[in-house]
Design a protein around this motif. Structure first.
Motif, PDB file in Angstrom:
ATOM      1  N   THR A   1      -6.175  90.509   6.172  1.00 57.71           N
ATOM      2  CA  THR A   1      -6.022  89.066   5.953  1.00 57.71           C
ATOM      3  C   THR A   1      -4.557  88.669   5.939  1.00 57.71           C
ATOM      4  N   GLU A   2      -3.732  89.480   5.280  1.00 53.83           N
ATOM      5  CA  GLU A   2      -2.305  89.188   5.189  1.00 53.83           C
ATOM      6  C   GLU A   2      -1.580  89.503   6.500  1.00 53.83           C
ATOM      7  N   LEU A   3      -2.150  90.403   7.290  1.00 51.12           N
ATOM      8  CA  LEU A   3      -1.536  90.803   8.559  1.00 51.12           C
ATOM      9  C   LEU A   3      -1.925  89.853   9.696  1.00 51.12           C
ATOM     10  N   LEU A   4      -2.970  89.093   9.486  1.00 43.27           N
ATOM     11  CA  LEU A   4      -3.592  88.297  10.540  1.00 43.27           C
ATOM     12  C   LEU A   4      -2.612  87.384  11.277  1.00 43.27           C
ATOM     13  N   GLU A   5      -1.743  86.726  10.538  1.00 44.23           N
ATOM     14  CA  GLU A   5      -0.828  85.754  11.169  1.00 44.23           C
ATOM     15  C   GLU A   5       0.205  86.417  12.075  1.00 44.23           C
ATOM     16  N   LYS A   6       0.354  87.722  11.965  1.00 45.48           N
ATOM     17  CA  LYS A   6       1.316  88.444  12.813  1.00 45.48           C
ATOM     18  C   LYS A   6       0.664  89.026  14.062  1.00 45.48           C
ATOM     19  N   ILE A   7      -0.668  88.968  14.144  1.00 47.37           N
ATOM     20  CA  ILE A   7      -1.389  89.583  15.256  1.00 47.37           C
ATOM     21  C   ILE A   7      -1.546  88.593  16.403  1.00 47.37           C
ATOM     22  N   ASN A   8      -1.140  89.026  17.591  1.00 48.93           N
ATOM     23  CA  ASN A   8      -1.278  88.233  18.804  1.00 48.93           C
ATOM     24  C   ASN A   8      -2.531  88.689  19.552  1.00 48.93           C
ATOM     25  N   SER A   9      -3.382  87.748  19.945  1.00 52.40           N
ATOM     26  CA  SER A   9      -4.666  88.101  20.556  1.00 52.40           C
ATOM     27  C   SER A   9      -4.497  88.851  21.872  1.00 52.40           C
ATOM     28  N   GLU A  10      -3.515  88.464  22.683  1.00 52.46           N
ATOM     29  CA  GLU A  10      -3.295  89.141  23.957  1.00 52.46           C
ATOM     30  C   GLU A  10      -2.778  90.558  23.748  1.00 52.46           C
TER      31      GLU A  10
ATOM     32  N   THR B   1      -9.578  87.412  17.634  1.00 54.69           N
ATOM     33  CA  THR B   1     -10.489  88.385  18.247  1.00 54.69           C
ATOM     34  C   THR B   1     -11.184  87.862  19.507  1.00 54.69           C
ATOM     35  N   SER B   2     -10.909  86.636  19.922  1.00 56.72           N
ATOM     36  CA  SER B   2     -11.651  86.027  21.033  1.00 56.72           C
ATOM     37  C   SER B   2     -11.538  86.834  22.321  1.00 56.72           C
TER      38      SER B   2
END
Length: 264
Positions: free
Chosen positions: A180-189, A220-221
């Motif tokens: 949850t805390e890491l989510l904003e740093k993850i790029n979908s591509e 995750t799309s």
């Protein structure tokens, strides 16, 4: 510069902002015998000025750290891995903490490597190694530290590894909190690129489900669209638990066999 004693050399190394040295380098610099050097090293170890972390690899402990008898692993891990001649990156919970995800630094410092190494436990230092045969530069990035730089997994790789090495990352509630805390740093591509790098489909199904659980449907799309084209099997969320009374998540083909609550 000529040094009369080992302690003088150690002080000079520390004055340059370095906190590690190797037996062979010091032996060459001092021009002494191996026996004499080992005796001098032993004396400094007794005084807690240095500690031998690994065979022929030493840490210099500044005064402010002598009571604890330990240095932060981020200060020396790059030098240690260079000494071991091994590609690496700081990963899992340790990487997540360095990326701002996690309430506190994990007690165990977790490092992903391309060779097999035994854990290193010395004083309060506890380093655990996780072998990854397909480790490459695209999975890691450099992070500046107090003593230089170290390699750390990219946020997307950190997320994958948290699921891939689930037995070493704690219960799922802890993983959910970190994701949850890491989510904003993850790029979908970038996530999709990393997921295609020899990661088992079952790991990706679990990752997709957990990221969605954390509110990461946008992240995750692309992963979901790609997985729909693969031949997926139904897998359990926790592979080490039975699926009695588990519910089915049809999107990711996951048998949800553990109730998850994030840490407060």
């Amino acid at each position: 510069m000529k040094y009369e004693k080992l302690y003088e050399l150690v002080q000079d190394i520390q004055s340059r902002g370095e906190y590690t040295f190797r037996f062979g380098d010091v032996l060459k610099t001092l021009g002494t015998t191996e026996t004499a050097l080992r005796l001098a090293l032993h004396r400094l170890q007794v005084k807690k000025v240095i500690i031998r972390l690994h065979e022929k690899f030493y840490l210099i402990i500044p005064i402010e750290y002598r009571k604890a008898g330990v240095l932060p692993p981020t200060w020396f891990i790059d030098s240690l891995m260079n000494h071991l001649q091994c590609d690496y990156y700081v990963g899992l919970l340790s990487a997540a903490a360095l990326q701002g995800a996690g309430h506190q630094q994990p007690q165990q410092f977790q490092v992903v490597v391309n060779k097999i190494f035994r854990p290193i436990q010395k004083n309060r230092i506890d380093i655990r190694f996780f072998k990854k045969s397909h480790l490459n530069d695209n999975q890691r990035m450099k992070l500046k530290t107090a003593t230089g730089y170290l390699w750390i997994s990219k946020p997307e790789v950190t997320a994958i590894d948290l699921i891939n090495y689930i037995k070493s990352t704690g219960y799922l509630g802890n993983v959910v909190t970190v994701l949850t805390e890491l989510l904003e740093k993850i790029n979908s591509e970038e996530l999709l690129i990393q997921c295609k790098n020899q990661v088992p489909l079952a790991i990706l199904q679990r990752l997709g489900y957990l990221l969605d659980f954390c509110g990461g449907e946008k992240v995750t799309s692309l992963l979901y669209d790609w997985l729909k084209q693969q031949k997926l099997q139904i897998v359990s969320l926790r592979p080490d638990k039975d699926v009695n009374d588990a519910t089915m998540d049809k999107k990711w083909k996951i048998m949800v066999n553990e109730i998850m609550e994030g840490d407060e």
